[in-house]
Design a protein around this motif. Structure first.
Motif, PDB file in Angstrom:
ATOM      1  N   LEU A  53       0.913  -1.143  -0.040  1.00 40.45           N
ATOM      2  CA  LEU A  53      -0.314  -0.086   0.004  1.00 40.45           C
ATOM      3  C   LEU A  53       0.742   1.284  -0.335  1.00 40.45           C
ATOM      4  CD1 LEU A  53      -2.532   1.513  -0.025  1.00 40.45           C
ATOM      5  CD2 LEU A  53      -2.844   1.335   2.459  1.00 40.45           C
ATOM      6  N   GLU A  54       1.968   1.564   1.367  1.00 41.15           N
ATOM      7  CA  GLU A  54       2.709   2.448   0.830  1.00 41.15           C
ATOM      8  C   GLU A  54       3.611   2.931   0.058  1.00 41.15           C
ATOM      9  OE1 GLU A  54       1.856   5.405   2.700  1.00 41.15           O
ATOM     10  OE2 GLU A  54       0.024   4.151   4.063  1.00 41.15           O
ATOM     11  N   PRO A  55       4.369   2.025  -0.479  1.00 34.12           N
ATOM     12  CA  PRO A  55       5.229   2.200  -1.822  1.00 34.12           C
ATOM     13  C   PRO A  55       4.178   2.510  -3.435  1.00 34.12           C
ATOM     14  CG  PRO A  55       5.437  -0.119  -0.252  1.00 34.12           C
ATOM     15  CD  PRO A  55       4.481   0.391   0.234  1.00 34.12           C
ATOM     16  N   LEU A  56       3.013   1.493  -2.859  1.00 38.61           N
ATOM     17  CA  LEU A  56       2.399   1.878  -4.278  1.00 38.61           C
ATOM     18  C   LEU A  56       1.859   3.740  -3.943  1.00 38.61           C
ATOM     19  CD1 LEU A  56       0.728   0.946  -7.230  1.00 38.61           C
ATOM     20  CD2 LEU A  56      -0.569   0.037  -5.897  1.00 38.61           C
ATOM     21  N   ARG A  57       1.351   4.197  -2.806  1.00 39.87           N
ATOM     22  CA  ARG A  57       0.771   5.016  -2.895  1.00 39.87           C
ATOM     23  C   ARG A  57       1.818   6.455  -2.997  1.00 39.87           C
ATOM     24  NH1 ARG A  57      -2.361   7.957   0.438  1.00 39.87           N
ATOM     25  NH2 ARG A  57      -1.007   8.619   1.621  1.00 39.87           N
ATOM     26  N   ARG A  58       3.159   5.702  -3.221  1.00 34.81           N
ATOM     27  CA  ARG A  58       4.145   7.340  -2.655  1.00 34.81           C
ATOM     28  C   ARG A  58       4.841   6.664  -4.168  1.00 34.81           C
ATOM     29  NH1 ARG A  58       7.991   4.296  -0.722  1.00 34.81           N
ATOM     30  NH2 ARG A  58       6.788   4.614   1.433  1.00 34.81           N
ATOM     31  N   ALA A  59       4.522   5.671  -4.859  1.00 39.40           N
ATOM     32  CA  ALA A  59       5.154   6.147  -6.633  1.00 39.40           C
ATOM     33  C   ALA A  59       3.862   6.426  -7.150  1.00 39.40           C
ATOM     34  CB  ALA A  59       4.635   4.096  -7.081  1.00 39.40           C
ATOM     35  N   ILE A  60       2.828   6.497  -6.935  1.00 35.17           N
ATOM     36  CA  ILE A  60       1.621   7.285  -8.183  1.00 35.17           C
ATOM     37  C   ILE A  60       1.871   8.916  -7.539  1.00 35.17           C
ATOM     38  CG2 ILE A  60      -1.095   7.543  -7.410  1.00 35.17           C
ATOM     39  CD1 ILE A  60      -1.025   4.717  -7.417  1.00 35.17           C
ATOM     40  N   GLU A  61       1.641   8.584  -5.700  1.00 34.48           N
ATOM     41  CA  GLU A  61       2.056  10.040  -5.692  1.00 34.48           C
ATOM     42  C   GLU A  61       2.905  11.045  -6.658  1.00 34.48           C
ATOM     43  OE1 GLU A  61       1.236  10.691  -1.652  1.00 34.48           O
ATOM     44  OE2 GLU A  61      -1.228  10.175  -1.422  1.00 34.48           O
ATOM     45  N   GLU A  62       4.136  10.587  -7.036  1.00 37.11           N
ATOM     46  CA  GLU A  62       5.126  10.967  -7.053  1.00 37.11           C
ATOM     47  C   GLU A  62       5.383  11.428  -8.956  1.00 37.11           C
ATOM     48  OE1 GLU A  62       8.295   9.413  -5.593  1.00 37.11           O
ATOM     49  OE2 GLU A  62       8.307  10.018  -3.194  1.00 37.11           O
ATOM     50  N   SER A  63       4.452  10.120  -9.412  1.00 40.01           N
ATOM     51  CA  SER A  63       4.158  10.002 -10.488  1.00 40.01           C
ATOM     52  C   SER A  63       2.777  10.691 -11.389  1.00 40.01           C
ATOM     53  CB  SER A  63       3.473   8.810 -10.909  1.00 40.01           C
ATOM     54  OG  SER A  63       5.113   7.865 -10.223  1.00 40.01           O
ATOM     55  N   LEU A  64       2.037  11.455  -9.870  1.00 43.46           N
ATOM     56  CA  LEU A  64       0.555  12.282 -10.956  1.00 43.46           C
ATOM     57  C   LEU A  64       1.251  12.809 -12.586  1.00 43.46           C
ATOM     58  CD1 LEU A  64      -1.375  12.800  -7.681  1.00 43.46           C
ATOM     59  CD2 LEU A  64      -1.830  11.072  -9.038  1.00 43.46           C
ATOM     60  N   ASP A  65       1.698  13.506 -12.151  1.00 43.91           N
ATOM     61  CA  ASP A  65       2.176  14.527 -13.848  1.00 43.91           C
ATOM     62  C   ASP A  65       2.326  13.604 -14.402  1.00 43.91           C
ATOM     63  OD1 ASP A  65       1.516  16.976 -12.018  1.00 43.91           O
ATOM     64  OD2 ASP A  65       4.095  17.473 -11.924  1.00 43.91           O
ATOM     65  N   HIS A  66       2.509  12.934 -14.168  1.00 42.28           N
ATOM     66  CA  HIS A  66       3.256  11.838 -15.581  1.00 42.28           C
ATOM     67  C   HIS A  66       1.901  11.138 -15.750  1.00 42.28           C
ATOM     68  CE1 HIS A  66       6.892   9.830 -17.397  1.00 42.28           C
ATOM     69  NE2 HIS A  66       5.672   8.182 -16.827  1.00 42.28           N
ATOM     70  N   LEU A  67       1.052  10.191 -14.703  1.00 47.02           N
ATOM     71  CA  LEU A  67      -0.434   9.277 -15.277  1.00 47.02           C
ATOM     72  C   LEU A  67      -1.314  10.621 -15.355  1.00 47.02           C
ATOM     73  CD1 LEU A  67       0.708   6.812 -11.598  1.00 47.02           C
ATOM     74  CD2 LEU A  67       1.284   6.517 -14.429  1.00 47.02           C
ATOM     75  N   ILE A  68      -1.177  11.808 -15.053  1.00 46.90           N
ATOM     76  CA  ILE A  68      -2.451  12.367 -15.259  1.00 46.90           C
ATOM     77  C   ILE A  68      -2.628  12.336 -16.733  1.00 46.90           C
ATOM     78  CG2 ILE A  68      -4.057  14.436 -15.136  1.00 46.90           C
ATOM     79  CD1 ILE A  68      -2.596  13.934 -12.337  1.00 46.90           C
ATOM     80  N   PRO A  69      -2.230  13.059 -17.582  1.00 48.42           N
ATOM     81  CA  PRO A  69      -2.223  12.433 -19.338  1.00 48.42           C
ATOM     82  C   PRO A  69      -2.880  11.347 -20.047  1.00 48.42           C
ATOM     83  CG  PRO A  69      -0.560  13.901 -18.752  1.00 48.42           C
ATOM     84  CD  PRO A  69      -0.749  13.098 -17.593  1.00 48.42           C
ATOM     85  N   TRP A  70      -2.490  10.204 -18.704  1.00 47.36           N
ATOM     86  CA  TRP A  70      -3.044   9.294 -19.693  1.00 47.36           C
ATOM     87  C   TRP A  70      -4.201   8.321 -19.315  1.00 47.36           C
ATOM     88  CZ3 TRP A  70      -1.176  10.701 -23.662  1.00 47.36           C
ATOM     89  CH2 TRP A  70      -0.373  11.618 -24.652  1.00 47.36           C
ATOM     90  N   MET A  71      -3.812   7.902 -17.374  1.00 49.68           N
ATOM     91  CA  MET A  71      -4.747   7.145 -17.202  1.00 49.68           C
ATOM     92  C   MET A  71      -5.645   7.928 -16.784  1.00 49.68           C
ATOM     93  SD  MET A  71      -2.078   4.070 -17.062  1.00 49.68           S
ATOM     94  CE  MET A  71      -0.603   4.199 -17.398  1.00 49.68           C
ATOM     95  N   PRO A  72      -6.974   7.790 -16.785  1.00 50.12           N
ATOM     96  CA  PRO A  72      -8.110   8.288 -16.066  1.00 50.12           C
ATOM     97  C   PRO A  72      -7.699   8.283 -14.441  1.00 50.12           C
ATOM     98  CG  PRO A  72      -8.811   7.162 -17.781  1.00 50.12           C
ATOM     99  CD  PRO A  72      -6.977   6.857 -17.686  1.00 50.12           C
ATOM    100  N   TRP A  73      -8.070   7.353 -14.213  1.00 46.91           N
ATOM    101  CA  TRP A  73      -8.078   7.009 -12.492  1.00 46.91           C
ATOM    102  C   TRP A  73      -6.866   7.372 -11.940  1.00 46.91           C
ATOM    103  CZ3 TRP A  73      -3.248   5.325 -10.890  1.00 46.91           C
ATOM    104  CH2 TRP A  73      -2.402   4.545 -11.563  1.00 46.91           C
ATOM    105  N   ALA A  74      -5.549   8.256 -12.345  1.00 48.87           N
ATOM    106  CA  ALA A  74      -4.633   8.901 -11.183  1.00 48.87           C
ATOM    107  C   ALA A  74      -5.290  10.019 -11.301  1.00 48.87           C
ATOM    108  CB  ALA A  74      -3.443   8.750 -12.416  1.00 48.87           C
ATOM    109  N   ALA A  75      -6.113  10.824 -11.770  1.00 49.93           N
ATOM    110  CA  ALA A  75      -7.126  12.318 -11.763  1.00 49.93           C
ATOM    111  C   ALA A  75      -7.425  12.181  -9.590  1.00 49.93           C
ATOM    112  CB  ALA A  75      -7.915  12.511 -12.556  1.00 49.93           C
TER     113      ALA A  75
END
Length: 182
Positions: free
Chosen positions: A23-45
């Protein structure tokens, strides 16, 4: 129906089945990647701890049912992304999805991860083709299937248009067929 290995290795990349303790490693990876993910992954918003925990719970159920085999991408003991094999393209096929933390791009890690998924996917009984689908505007995602020898087989206008801000609403479909062995 055979299931894939829970841990795969390719070079300096390890893929391991997602688990609740991620949970925490995944949350960290997602949070640090939001600018990278949001353009392509609707779930990241929308990111919340509960949503990430629910994803890990769903991942366990989907693995057990054989619907989706989700893996953490790990290198240097760090969760740097996610990838998986999904049964959503019909009998005999699996769809490959992936994302990587932007601090870890440009090192070949996503290519190594997807290559491991290709080997594992074709090792599963009844699998004769693998697809990778991405939006036409996502050039970084296009580089991986091209590098691994997938063939572009189609481009389709998405009926409801783009689902994320970086998309143009055209899906590019890449396919690899299982090599015929003598």
């Amino acid at each position: 129906m055979g299931q894939p290995a829970e841990t795969l290795r390719n070079g300096h990349v390890e893929l391991r089945r997602w688990r609740a303790s991620d949970l925490e490693p995944l949350r960290r990876a997602i949070e640090e990647s939001l600018d990278h993910l949001i353009p392509w992954m609707p779930w990241a918003a929308v990111q919340e701890r509960q949503r990430t925990a629910a994803y890990l719970e769903r991942s366990a159920r989907e693995w057990d049912s054989g619907e989706v085999y989700g893996y953490a991408i790990v290198t240097e003991d760090t969760v740097v992304g996610s990838c998986g094999l999904a049964r959503r393209i019909g009998p005999g096929g699996l769809d490959i999805g992936y994302w990587l933390h932007p601090a870890w791009t440009g090192r070949g890690l996503a290519t190594l991860a997807v290559a491991a998924l290709v080997r594992q996917g074709f090792a599963l009984p009844g699998i004769d083709r693998l697809d990778i689908v991405h939006d036409e505007a996502n050039r970084a995602s296009a580089a991986i299937p091209r590098r691994l020898g997938f063939t572009e087989v189609a481009r389709h206008q998405v009926p409801d248009g783009p689902t994320a801000p970086g998309e143009v609403g055209v899906d590019v479909i890449w396919r690899m067929h299982k090599p015929v062995t003598a």
